[in-house]
Design a protein around this motif. Structure first.
Motif, PDB file in Angstrom:
ATOM      1  N   ALA A  34      47.993  47.215  42.430  1.00  0.00           N
ATOM      2  CA  ALA A  34      47.106  46.418  41.574  1.00  0.00           C
ATOM      3  C   ALA A  34      46.383  45.353  42.397  1.00  0.00           C
ATOM      4  CB  ALA A  34      47.907  45.768  40.445  1.00  0.00           C
ATOM      5  N   ARG A  37      43.739  47.073  44.685  1.00  0.00           N
ATOM      6  CA  ARG A  37      42.586  47.573  43.927  1.00  0.00           C
ATOM      7  C   ARG A  37      41.713  46.417  43.426  1.00  0.00           C
ATOM      8  NH1 ARG A  37      45.391  50.299  40.705  1.00  0.00           N
ATOM      9  NH2 ARG A  37      45.608  48.714  39.122  1.00  0.00           N
ATOM     10  N   ASN A  38      42.316  45.437  42.818  1.00  0.00           N
ATOM     11  CA  ASN A  38      41.551  44.337  42.227  1.00  0.00           C
ATOM     12  C   ASN A  38      41.165  43.275  43.249  1.00  0.00           C
ATOM     13  OD1 ASN A  38      41.701  45.459  39.596  1.00  0.00           O
ATOM     14  ND2 ASN A  38      43.792  44.706  39.441  1.00  0.00           N
ATOM     15  N   GLY A  39      41.871  43.206  44.346  1.00  0.00           N
ATOM     16  CA  GLY A  39      41.564  42.209  45.361  1.00  0.00           C
ATOM     17  C   GLY A  39      40.429  42.614  46.282  1.00  0.00           C
ATOM     18  N   GLN A  40      40.051  43.897  46.271  1.00  0.00           N
ATOM     19  CA  GLN A  40      38.983  44.367  47.154  1.00  0.00           C
ATOM     20  C   GLN A  40      37.680  43.596  46.915  1.00  0.00           C
ATOM     21  OE1 GLN A  40      39.258  46.584  49.689  1.00  0.00           O
ATOM     22  NE2 GLN A  40      37.118  46.248  50.193  1.00  0.00           N
ATOM     23  N   VAL A  41      37.314  43.394  45.661  1.00  0.00           N
ATOM     24  CA  VAL A  41      36.075  42.675  45.330  1.00  0.00           C
ATOM     25  C   VAL A  41      36.152  41.236  45.841  1.00  0.00           C
ATOM     26  CG1 VAL A  41      34.647  41.840  43.421  1.00  0.00           C
ATOM     27  CG2 VAL A  41      35.648  44.129  43.330  1.00  0.00           C
ATOM     28  N   ASN A  57      42.330  44.045  53.529  1.00  0.00           N
ATOM     29  CA  ASN A  57      43.068  44.481  52.347  1.00  0.00           C
ATOM     30  C   ASN A  57      44.239  45.381  52.747  1.00  0.00           C
ATOM     31  OD1 ASN A  57      43.674  44.658  49.642  1.00  0.00           O
ATOM     32  ND2 ASN A  57      41.972  45.995  49.138  1.00  0.00           N
TER      33      ASN A  57
END
Length: 160
Positions: A34, A37-41, A57
């Motif tokens: 999670a 996936r969400n930290g990439q942005v 990442n």
């Protein structure tokens, strides 16, 4: 009879370990995915380059796994005998709760550090100060003989 009781206690403890590992490893994998996936942005915004953000990442995910799974394995040992399933559940809740606290602490540390890095990077690229400089504003010229707003009338010295 005594060997049977000892074997049952060991079985409860072994089951406690198996459940602890399954839940802890499962939570670690779920949280890591999670966050990745969400930290990439967020990382793309921090580093302003997609390739660098993906690399960081991946490194963060590996570090997250190493730290958390290392903690899970170190914290697994329970030196005292486990005599009942209720005692095993209490111990499990304590151990899993600590794993969740470690997961949360790692997450907040990462967000804090990356946010700080982002602020410093943005400050370096700023072309003007964030706040206008404080100084004296020019006073509008007043007609001859008029007093500016806030000025006191001239006083004449008293006669001697």
């Amino acid at each position: 009879m005594n060997a049977f009781k000892k074997g049952v206690r060991m079985d409860i403890k072994v089951w406690m370990y198996v459940i602890y590992l399954a839940v802890s490893v499962g939570l670690t994998i779920w949280v890591a995915r999670a966050l990745a996936r969400n930290g990439q942005v967020f990382l793309e915004e921090v580093f302003a380059e997609e390739r660098l953000a993906r690399a960081v990442n991946s490194l963060l995910v590996v570090g997250f796994y190493l730290l958390n799974l290392g903690y899970v394995t170190v914290a697994m040992k329970h030196p005292d005998p486990v005599l009942s399933t209720s005692q095993a559940m209490e111990e499990l809740s304590l151990k899993i709760g600590l794993v969740l606290l470690v997961l949360g602490a790692l997450h907040f540390f990462n967000v804090f550090a990356l946010g700080r890095y982002r602020r410093n990077r943005l400050r370096q690229f700023a072309t003007h100060p964030p706040v206008a400089p404080v100084g004296r504003l020019p006073m509008p010229s007043a007609p001859h003989g008029a007093q500016p707003v806030g000025a006191h009338p001239p006083t004449t010295p008293p006669p001697r």
